[in-house]
Write a protein that holds these residues in place. Sequence first.
Motif, mmCIF file in Angstrom:
data_model
loop_
_atom_site.group_PDB
_atom_site.id
_atom_site.type_symbol
_atom_site.label_atom_id
_atom_site.label_comp_id
_atom_site.label_asym_id
_atom_site.label_seq_id
_atom_site.Cartn_x
_atom_site.Cartn_y
_atom_site.Cartn_z
ATOM 1 N N GLY A 92 0.717 -1.069 -0.164
ATOM 2 C CA GLY A 92 -0.230 -0.126 0.216
ATOM 3 C C GLY A 92 0.672 1.055 0.347
ATOM 4 O O GLY A 92 0.407 2.311 0.542
ATOM 5 N N ARG A 109 1.284 6.424 1.660
ATOM 6 C CA ARG A 109 0.142 5.621 1.938
ATOM 7 C C ARG A 109 -1.066 5.458 1.271
ATOM 8 O O ARG A 109 -1.505 7.010 1.444
ATOM 9 N N SER A 111 -4.472 2.908 1.039
ATOM 10 C CA SER A 111 -5.459 1.522 1.716
ATOM 11 C C SER A 111 -4.674 0.275 1.150
ATOM 12 O O SER A 111 -5.160 -0.865 2.621
ATOM 13 N N SER A 112 -4.200 0.436 0.225
ATOM 14 C CA SER A 112 -3.859 -1.108 0.265
ATOM 15 C C SER A 112 -3.485 -1.428 -1.244
ATOM 16 O O SER A 112 -2.570 -0.727 -1.919
ATOM 17 N N THR A 129 -6.341 1.006 -5.803
ATOM 18 C CA THR A 129 -5.902 0.476 -5.063
ATOM 19 C C THR A 129 -7.177 -1.432 -5.001
ATOM 20 O O THR A 129 -7.975 -1.579 -5.366
ATOM 21 N N ASP A 131 -9.003 -2.561 -2.857
ATOM 22 C CA ASP A 131 -9.892 -2.223 -2.117
ATOM 23 C C ASP A 131 -10.693 -1.740 -2.686
ATOM 24 O O ASP A 131 -12.334 -1.250 -2.211
ATOM 25 N N ARG A 133 -10.773 1.970 -4.558
ATOM 26 C CA ARG A 133 -10.117 3.069 -4.013
ATOM 27 C C ARG A 133 -9.624 3.679 -4.788
ATOM 28 O O ARG A 133 -8.937 2.763 -5.375
ATOM 29 N N SER A 149 -14.008 5.879 -3.510
ATOM 30 C CA SER A 149 -14.297 4.018 -3.087
ATOM 31 C C SER A 149 -15.803 4.026 -4.196
ATOM 32 O O SER A 149 -17.097 4.773 -3.683
#
Length: 357
Positions: A92, A109, A111-112, A129, A131, A133, A149
């Motif tokens: 991430g 950074r 989230s994943s 990402t 997840d 997002r 998201s």
Amino acid sequence: MRADDAPAVELADDGPMVRVVWSANVGDARTPHHRLELALQEDLIVAAAADGQVTAFDAASGEVQWQVSLDVQISGGPGAGEEGIALGTADGGILLLSESDGSVRWRSRVSSEVLAPPAVGQDTVVARTGDGRVFALEASDGSQRWLYSRSVPSLSLRGHSAPVLVRNGVVSGFDNGRLSALALTDGDPAWEATVAVPEGRTDLERMIDIDADPLVARGDLFAGAYQGRLTGISLGSGDIAWARELSLLGGLAVDSSNLYATDAEGRVWALDRRNGASVWRADDLSGTMLTAPALHAETIAVAGSDGYVTWLGPDDGRLLARHQVGGAKIAAAPLEHAGRLYVLDLDGRLHAVEIDQ
């Protein structure tokens, strides 16, 4: 990552000759769903390995211009733009490197894990990402500008598409078969389009991931979903101009008249970009997992899990030439620049090739 058995194919007698101009080893990708691809930064070919090594080659000669070793596991990238070279990591992270020497300008950074190259441009680095997002980061310092998201289905393909920058915006596809156009300033949706709708009784049957990168060309947007549809969309409004059933997995390329697609069965399609009507379909490579096509020297080039790059005629889809890069699968789309084609396999073998018609 050993290459699949190559299909038995017949090549045209008058096909072009393939010549390797230079080759290099950049370090392996470790896993196919980590999208380690080639990026073009002016006259540099930039490649990344899973262990954090990033190398910039002179596109013409293959000479190493710079090389850095980072303490990260790279899982998506590189993505290049005038602001620098962006990389996504398995834990991430987003890094932006200087195009002049590869030094790290900043780290940020998200989230994943990032499983596709970030988009770089318009003073922004945009990353998708795993997840569901989309993060927009300031190119100057990596600070977060906005976050968008979408929900992630209970079952989806491993991997995701890369965000695509357009003027003052970004287009991103999601695992629920929807496509969103977002404003670069604040992430507000300009429009959303449904590329595919899940069908079937099981989660497996209902997977409709948009894993192939959307493609923008002259005000048109093309996007497709696995086990879904391929669509032509108005970039300005999000209205779907045409749609047809096609399980898109490899990716897309476009010229002035045709849209070229590689599907989940290893077939190559040429479609009329105006209405999606079939021009031709090449089944010779069926059973091979193919990359997105690339336009090269008036041909269509695709690479695949058999470790070969194949050139097809744009008028009829006949196979013109084949070239084996190594003994590993090829998951990254070939990159065309200045009449050459650059191909990278999962073992990190990089070939710069030309064809003589």
